[in-house]
Design a protein around this motif. Structure first.
Motif, mmCIF file in Angstrom:
data_model
loop_
_atom_site.group_PDB
_atom_site.id
_atom_site.type_symbol
_atom_site.label_atom_id
_atom_site.label_comp_id
_atom_site.label_asym_id
_atom_site.label_seq_id
_atom_site.Cartn_x
_atom_site.Cartn_y
_atom_site.Cartn_z
ATOM 1 N N HIS A 1 42.134 -46.279 -68.015
ATOM 2 C CA HIS A 1 41.390 -45.044 -68.323
ATOM 3 C C HIS A 1 41.010 -44.335 -67.036
ATOM 4 C CE1 HIS A 1 38.818 -42.471 -71.011
ATOM 5 N NE2 HIS A 1 38.485 -42.080 -69.791
ATOM 6 N N HIS B 1 41.315 -40.220 -64.917
ATOM 7 C CA HIS B 1 41.689 -38.795 -64.973
ATOM 8 C C HIS B 1 42.359 -38.445 -63.643
ATOM 9 C CE1 HIS B 1 39.205 -37.880 -68.624
ATOM 10 N NE2 HIS B 1 38.652 -39.025 -68.233
ATOM 11 N N HIS C 1 38.027 -40.075 -76.450
ATOM 12 C CA HIS C 1 36.748 -40.283 -75.758
ATOM 13 C C HIS C 1 35.628 -40.197 -76.797
ATOM 14 C CE1 HIS C 1 38.758 -39.319 -71.939
ATOM 15 N NE2 HIS C 1 37.637 -39.501 -71.276
ATOM 16 N N HIS D 1 35.409 -45.601 -74.145
ATOM 17 C CA HIS D 1 33.945 -45.695 -74.013
ATOM 18 C C HIS D 1 33.317 -46.288 -75.272
ATOM 19 C CE1 HIS D 1 34.536 -43.687 -70.318
ATOM 20 N NE2 HIS D 1 34.922 -42.552 -70.875
ATOM 21 N N ASP E 1 38.039 -44.367 -64.663
ATOM 22 C CA ASP E 1 37.596 -43.086 -65.219
ATOM 23 C C ASP E 1 37.488 -42.051 -64.098
ATOM 24 O OD1 ASP E 1 36.897 -41.288 -67.133
ATOM 25 O OD2 ASP E 1 34.960 -42.165 -67.643
HETATM 26 ZN ZN LIG Z 1 37.381 -40.362 -69.309
#
Ligand SMILES: [Zn+2]
Length: 444
Positions: free
Chosen positions: A111, A113, A264, A297, A351
């Motif tokens: 996970h 970005h 998410h 999450h 993340d």
């Molecule tokens: Zn994220």
């Protein structure tokens, strides 16, 4: 094409890991000259032979208790991206010297970005957050146009950071919204194309600004045709005002395009639970989605009563819906042990590395495994060794009985070499990554 060589200076300049002594050591598999351009060491070669490779071979017991991990040194032969032979060690062999470092499955960041990061730019802490996720959307609407100008280059630097921390694969969410349109995706695809020989990735089309809150539905339909792997989503109730409509859109888009789902979900109240239950029902109705649907999450699980946690964990396992957690701590403790108990697939990721959301991600999923071990008290040799699966996305050298199950001939030659005596030490000490091999090729 941009060189895929890793500049050591870049690491030292950019890496928050410097203070931890993580990730800045050049590959010890190569000589000093080759260390700054590791790939030249194997340029044009499909075969690689390693000697002095440390592999785990079993547990040592005192009574019922695992008190140590047995290892041995081996020669490992790699051909065409696969492990083709594991042989008794021959220190005199004409082979690349792994120097006794421990070979483990390459790590996976499940996970992250990669498309919007400040990594590679000067240090900047996140600003005080106002207005929750909607406030962050307003901020992104302001800053994304500028960030997009450098997002390909930043994504490549981030990939290099992940490699230096032992990951050769990532599942990256990528913004699809009216501000970026499809540009964040296109820029990231460019970066991944430049890195394709040294790094693998799968992409989640992520409507960060809400499917309907800022109308992203037609962009999402276009993105679904653009070589992505998962349909994403975010907090349907708090952003779009209802659960069914955005969730139905996501499920239909995934089914129509034969994609997975990774949503998410930060909502932790009643709407969070209803969203989880809604998704479980849709996946059970559409079994083709089993095994390829995930909630990222999913903080609501940490807020439920124990009995409800168990019930939902069981249902998630039955529907084969996985949970991607960054292993939060402080006010919210996720029930990761309960998820494991019921057989839910759990992954982790950084993340955010350095961006406008936060600056905590070090790039290391081994550090996440360490955090999990600390958080849940996994302090013994056995439990530490099991914790490694969070970093490798569920591949372990030894099974629970201590039988060797990795590597086997035919396994992908995606491996990391760690300066540790066994998995348990690697997790407990966040031991330094010395080299990374992706598809049989030394990439760090
Ligand atoms: Zn994220």
């Amino acid at each position: 094409m941009r060189s895929t060589n890793i500049s050591r200076k870049d690491f030292i300049r950019n890496s928050a890991l410097a203070t931890l002594g993580l990730g800045i050591t050049p590959s010890l598999l190569t000589d000093a000259k080759a260390a700054t351009s590791p790939e030249t060491a194997v340029a044009g070669k499909k075969q690689l032979k390693l000697k002095n490779v440390r592999l785990e071979t079993g547990f040592e017991y005192e009574g019922e208790e695992v008190i140590a991990t047995r290892t041995g040194l081996f020669c490992v032969e790699i051909d065409n991206g696969k492990i083709t032979a594991i042989l008794p060690n021959d220190p005199k062999a004409n082979a690349t010297d792994a120097k006794g470092f421990l070979m483990l499955p390459a790590f996976k960041d499940m996970h992250i970005h990669l498309d919007k990061t400040g990594y590679g730019s000067p240090w900047k802490a996140a600003r005080r957050k106002q207005g929750g996720v909607k406030g962050m959307i307003a901020l992104e609407q302001q800053i994304l146009p500028e960030m997009l100008k450098t997002s390909t280059d930043h994504a490549e630097k981030l990939v290099e950071l992940l490699q230096s921390c032992g990951s050769s694969f990532a599942r990256s969410h990528v913004n699809i919204e009216p501000t970026s349109k499809l540009d964040s995706l296109k820029n990231l695809q460019k970066a991944l194309e430049n890195k394709k020989d040294s790094f693998g990735a799968e992409l989640v089309a992520f409507p960060q600004h809400g499917l309907y809150y800022t109308d992203s539905t037609s962009l999402m339909k276009e993105a679904a045709k653009m070589d992505i792997d998962f349909i994403g989503g975010v907090d349907p109730y708090s952003l779009d005002g209802e659960i069914a409509k955005p969730m139905d859109f996501i499920v239909k888009l995934a089914l129509d395009n034969n994609k997975g789902i990774d949503i998410h979900l930060h909502e932790s109240g009643e709407s969070g639970l209803k969203t989880v239950e809604y998704l479980i029902d849709r996946v059970n109705e559409n079994p083709v989605l089993k095994g390829k649907t995930f909630l990222s999450h999913c903080f609501v699980l940490g807020k439920l009563e124990k009995q409800k946690q168990e019930e939902i964990a069981d249902k998630l396992a039955q529907a084969q819906i996985g949970i991607m957690s960054t292993i939060p701590f402080g006010g919210l403790i996720m029930p990761i042990p309960t998820l494991y108990k019921y057989g839910v697939t759990v992954g982790t990721g950084n993340d955010s590395i350095i961006d406008h959301w936060n600056t905590w991600g070090l790039g290391s999923v081994l550090q996440k495994a360490n955090l999990m071990a600390q958080l849940y008290g996994y302090s013994t040799e056995f439990l530490l060794s099991r914790s490694l699966k969070l970093a490798t996305y569920n591949v372990l050298p030894l099974d629970d009985k201590g039988q060797q199950q990795w590597p086997k001939t035919g396994d992908a030659a995606d491996v990391v070499l760690i300066d540790a005596s066994c998995s348990a030490e690697a997790v407990s000490r966040i031991s330094p990554v010395r080299s990374l091999i992706h598809q049989g090729k030394i990439v760090f």
